[in-house]
Structures are given as structure tokens and as C-alpha cells.
Design a protein around this motif. Structure first.
Motif, PDB file in Angstrom:
ATOM      1  N   LEU A 368      52.494   5.452  55.348  1.00 49.87           N
ATOM      2  CA  LEU A 368      53.683   4.408  55.724  1.00 49.87           C
ATOM      3  C   LEU A 368      53.343   3.609  57.064  1.00 49.87           C
ATOM      4  O   LEU A 368      54.334   2.990  57.395  1.00 49.87           O
ATOM      5  N   ARG A 372      55.538   9.443  62.091  1.00 52.98           N
ATOM      6  CA  ARG A 372      56.300  10.656  62.442  1.00 52.98           C
ATOM      7  C   ARG A 372      55.284  11.991  62.844  1.00 52.98           C
ATOM      8  O   ARG A 372      55.759  12.755  63.543  1.00 52.98           O
ATOM      9  N   CYS A 373      54.060  11.938  62.218  1.00 51.03           N
ATOM     10  CA  CYS A 373      53.235  13.018  62.368  1.00 51.03           C
ATOM     11  C   CYS A 373      52.656  12.913  63.945  1.00 51.03           C
ATOM     12  O   CYS A 373      52.275  14.157  64.535  1.00 51.03           O
ATOM     13  N   PRO A 417      56.537  11.807  55.286  1.00 48.53           N
ATOM     14  CA  PRO A 417      57.491  11.566  54.110  1.00 48.53           C
ATOM     15  C   PRO A 417      56.544  10.914  52.915  1.00 48.53           C
ATOM     16  O   PRO A 417      57.199  10.852  51.726  1.00 48.53           O
ATOM     17  N   SER A 418      55.306  11.003  53.040  1.00 47.28           N
ATOM     18  CA  SER A 418      54.542  10.873  52.020  1.00 47.28           C
ATOM     19  C   SER A 418      53.822  11.819  51.608  1.00 47.28           C
ATOM     20  O   SER A 418      52.809  11.583  50.623  1.00 47.28           O
ATOM     21  N   ILE A 420      51.459  13.727  52.517  1.00 47.75           N
ATOM     22  CA  ILE A 420      50.221  13.905  52.811  1.00 47.75           C
ATOM     23  C   ILE A 420      49.562  15.214  53.313  1.00 47.75           C
ATOM     24  O   ILE A 420      50.301  15.356  54.103  1.00 47.75           O
ATOM     25  N   ILE A 422      48.001  16.459  55.443  1.00 49.79           N
ATOM     26  CA  ILE A 422      47.188  16.145  56.475  1.00 49.79           C
ATOM     27  C   ILE A 422      46.514  17.342  57.110  1.00 49.79           C
ATOM     28  O   ILE A 422      45.285  17.165  57.473  1.00 49.79           O
TER      29      ILE A 422
HETATM   30  S1  SF4 Z   1      50.469  10.465  57.744  1.00 49.93           S
HETATM   31 FE1  SF4 Z   1      52.730  10.448  57.013  1.00 49.93          FE
HETATM   32  S2  SF4 Z   1      53.746  10.812  58.773  1.00 49.93           S
HETATM   33 FE2  SF4 Z   1      51.796   9.986  59.681  1.00 49.93          FE
HETATM   34  S3  SF4 Z   1      52.051   7.860  59.720  1.00 49.93           S
HETATM   35 FE3  SF4 Z   1      51.483   8.214  57.614  1.00 49.93          FE
HETATM   36  S4  SF4 Z   1      53.347   8.522  56.566  1.00 49.93           S
HETATM   37 FE4  SF4 Z   1      53.790   8.573  58.601  1.00 49.93          FE
END
Ligand code: SF4
Ligand code: SF4
Length: 443
Positions: A368, A372-373, A417-418, A420, A422
């Protein structure tokens, strides 16, 4: 209580109430143990016993496999059954020595109590630590004798003991600080003597106020030793974050704590150092938290290394419902295990059992661009871009974006929020960047 902290990070529920009031209990020596040859960073240990050999408690059964390595010892007396591959607490399958208990509890060499241990030479102290097979017990597993041998051009002026235990659920360090504070402080003083450091700190988060108060009381007449209360924030137990929180010193990118005159050791490691120097005791047991919302009686157990997680769970009364997930270590940086009959190692600070409803089954959605990350990353990285470059196979790009600075804390995945994954992408990327560097060196 005035408290310090670092920049970035997250605030997961600490879930420590399950076990933080449970005093450490002895887990009885099991009928068999499985001692992995790799329980640390560095070369695996090399077996010096074979099938059918009789061994005693505390006997060395595997030599260090190099300078950056540690020996292994038997925590029980008994017979070697086999040297074979077994499940490892990292979720892999690795070589280990299986020993059957003869029930005699015979020591290889009776522990000595050397009251003047503090007057031993630094070389003798380091030898005892090395012979005891000690590695960082907070999870990293770096051989302790190596960490305490910085090069001459890197003088160390302070030691920071890590009593942060910021991983949710885990309480083994907390209980150790409450139950063995004098020994931890003795370990801190020994470490300071070994590296000639003048100051010592013990960093503890505010969810362990009893430990903060107890340690402060024990250190009230010590000029150079201080407790540093820390706000609750994950991953404050990571070395660079802890050093910054406690002292405001920054470890440079790609650097080590020794570059800024600091050495960090876990409180459990300090305790093991004390026992190795005073009693010449090898590292054959440790405190491990057995916890989770479905465990009938969560406990902190003093366990022989190599004991089965399955038997440890039985000792805690089993679970109230079907196990949804078993995690070796904490839920943020630990390893999800497929098998419950996995043995614990020198770095097993906890095992966490979660119910099916606690296990995240949500599916990944597109990014999105919420950022936040980025806000959560304690290493000032841009996790979303790193994950994307790795996903697209752009490893050179990932390297330029300092992927190797990632400490794999998982804060980015936690806040996304998605949903992922990461940190999983970043772990893959770090492996690929490592392969690129290896190829370049071979040319
Ligand atoms: S990876 Fe997740 S937390 Fe980071 S910018 Fe994308 S949606 Fe936001
Ligand atoms: S990128 Fe690495 S260091 Fe930054 S939050 Fe994610 S896992 Fe932690």
C-alpha cells in the motif's frame, strides 16, 4: 523510573505473564540426549567419541572444529548410541551425537570450587571459557572466547550485559536475574577483567521492574557498574539497538560493537562464564522457558542440553488443545518447527506453543506504500523496496541498499497491513548477495 530506548522498533504484546512468576525448576535428566555438533556460529564441532563408547557427565564428546567454534560435552553419563542426523532447533536436519542415560549421573571430573578465581590470569580465564564450550546464549551463539579476544587496535572500555529479553513470551533471563543476581554480576566483572573494560552496564526493560530493583540493590556500592532501565520496545535486545539505547553510541554500518569500544553479552552467558571460571564447569545445561497460551503449566526449566522439546512439554503438563505452531526461540526471531521431538541446544532460550487460532493464516496483499515498515525498521532500511528488489531478482541493487545491515528482527513484517513476508524475502536476498560475493572472490 527514567528509562532509555532506541529509534524505530515495535511494541508487540509481551505475553510474559504465562511464565514470569514461575521459579526455575530442574528438568530431570532424560533417558537420552541428542547433542548437535553445530549449536553456534562457526565451524561445527568434531566428534571424538564413537558408537558404544561409555561417557561421563561433563566429558568432552566433540572438539571445536576451528578457532570460531566450540567443543561439546555430555550432560549425562551413559553410552553413545549413534552419530547421525537429527532435527535441529533451527528447523533443519543436522549431525548430532545420541547418548543413552545409564542413570548413574557420574561426573567425568568432579567440579572444583576455586575461591580465588578472580585472581586467575586472563589467559587462564579465556582457556576455561573456551574449554567449557560457551557461546552467546541469547540466541546468536557466537563463540564467547572469540568475542572476548578483540584485536589490540580495538580497545574495549565498556561491557553491556543484555537482560532485555524483548522477545515476547520468553522469561528465562528474567528468572535468572531474579534468582542468581550475584553470579551474573560476578560474570560481568570477569568479562570486564578479561577485556580490561572500566565500565559495566546491565540493560533491562521496564516489564522486569523486580529484576531492575534487585540488580540496583546488588550494585549500590559498585562505582563502575550500573543498571540501565529501558522502555519496552522490540528489538531492543539486538546488540546495536541495545548499545545505542544504553549509551547513545552508534555502531557504524557494517561494523561491530568492538569498533566503538563495546562488548555485549547476554546475562545467561555471563552466568555460564562465571561457572566455567570458578568451577571449570562445561556448558551442559541452561534455562529454557516452555510457554504459550495452550501449555497447561508454563515453566522455566533448567534443562540438560540435548533434551527433547516433547519431553519438556510433557513435564509442563502438555497442552490444553491441539498445537497450531511450535516455535524454537521467540515468535519474532525464532524458528517454526515441524517436529516436536527436536532437542534443545545451547541457544534455546525458549520454546513456544501456539494454538491454531493464534497462527496467522491471512494472505498477502499488494503493498500500500504506507511506509509503516520504514518507520519500524531499527536499521534505517527501506524494507518494502528491499523485498521488492529481491522478489525481482535484483540482488546487486539489494546490496547497494545495504541489505546486509538487516538484523532479521521481523519488525517490518509485523507491522505490514498487507501481510507481506518482508523479512523472508530479505533473508533470501541476503543469501543471494552472499553467493554473488563468493563468485566475485573466486574470479
Ligand atoms: S510493505 Fe507493507 S508496511 Fe511496507 S509500505 Fe508496503 S504495505 Fe506498508
Ligand atoms: S528490514 Fe530487517 S532490520 Fe529492518 S525491520 Fe525488517 S527485519 Fe528488521
Amino acid at each position: 523510573m527514567k528509562a532509555k530506548t532506541f529509534k524505530g522498533g515495535i511494541h508487540p504484546h509481551d505475553c510474559k505473564h504465562y511464565s514470569n512468576k514461575a521459579a526455575v525448576e530442574d528438568f530431570p535428566a532424560p533417558e537420552k540426549v541428542i547433542i548437535h555438533l553445530s549449536q553456534h556460529i562457526g565451524a561445527p564441532a568434531l566428534p571424538i567419541v564413537k558408537k558404544n563408547d561409555v561417557v561421563k557427565k561433563g566429558q568432552k564428546i566433540a572438539e571445536a572444529g576451528g578457532f570460531v567454534s566450540i567443543p561439546m560435552h555430555s550432560p549425562i553419563s551413559g553410552k553413545v548410541i549413534q552419530i547421525a542426523k537429527f532435527p535441529h532447533p533451527t528447523g533443519t536436519i543436522q549431525q548430532a551425537i545420541e547418548i543413552e542415560n545409564d542413570g548413574k549421573d557420574e561426573w567425568f571430573s568432579k567440579l572444583k570450587d576455586e575461591e580465588n578465581y578472580f585472581n586467575l590470569s586472563v589467559d587462564e580465564m579465556k582457556n576455561r571459557i573456551k574449554n567449557a564450550g560457551i557461546c552467546g546464549m541469547g540466541g546468536a551463539g557466537f563463540p564467547t572466547h572469540v568475542k572476548l579476544s578483540p584485536p589490540e587496535n580495538k580497545p574495549i572500555d565498556m561491557i553491556i550485559l543484555n537482560g532485555v529479553e524483548c522477545e515476547p513470551y520468553l522469561t528465562s533471563d528474567h528468572r535468572l536475574m531474579l534468582e542468581r543476581p550475584e553470579e551474573i554480576i560476578a560474570g560481568l566483572k570477569l568479562i570486564m577483567k578479561i577485556v580490561s573494560a572500566k565500565r559495566g552496564f546491565i540493560g533491562i526493560e521496564l516489564n522486569k521492574k523486580d529484576a531492575i530493583n534487585l540488580m540496583k540493590e546488588k550494585l549500590k556500592n559498585e562505582k563502575n557498574l550500573n543498571v540501565v532501565p529501558l522502555k519496552l520496545r522490540y528489538p531492543q535486545g539486538a546488540e546495536k539497538q541495545l548499545i545505542y539505547a544504553a549509551t547513545k553510541r552508534k555502531v557504524p554500518a557494517g561494523g561491530l560493537p568492538m569498533d566503538i569500544g563495546a562488548v555485549v553479552q547476554n546475562v545467561g552467558t555471563a552466568f555460564a562464564i562465571y561457572e566455567s571460571i570458578r568451577f571449570q564447569k562445561p556448558l551442559i545445561n541452561r534455562i529454557t522457558t516452555v510457554t504459550g497460551d495452550i501449555v497447561k503449566t508454563p515453566k522455566n526449566l533448567r534443562v540438560p542440553i540435548g533434551s527433547s522439546m516433547s519431553e519438556m512439554l510433557d513435564f509442563c503438563g502438555g497442552t490444553n488443545e491441539e498445537i497450531g505452531k511450535l516455535i524454537s526461540g521467540g515468535p519474532m526471531m525464532g524458528f517454526a518447527l515441524p517436529q516436536i521431538d527436536t532437542p534443545i541446544s545451547k541457544t534455546s532460550s525458549g520454546i513456544v506453543f501456539l494454538s491454531k487460532k493464534d497462527v496467522d493464516t491471512v494472505h498477502e496483499q499488494p503493498c500500500l506504500r504506507c511506509g509503516r515498515c520504514v518507520d519500524a525498521c531499527p536499521m534505517n532500511l527501506v524494507p518494502t523496496f528491499l523485498a521488492e528488489t529481491v522478489r525481482n531478482g535484483m540482488y546487486e541493487e539489494a546490496k547497494k541498499m545495504n541489505i546486509n545491515d538487516c538484523i532479521e528482527c521481523g519488525s517490518c513484517s509485523f507491522v505490514c497491513p498487507s501481510h507481506i513476508q518482508i523479512v523472508q524475502w530479505i533473508k533470501v536476498g541476503k543469501l543471494e548477495v552472499g553467493k554473488l560475493a563468493k563468485k566475485a572472490n573466486e574470479k
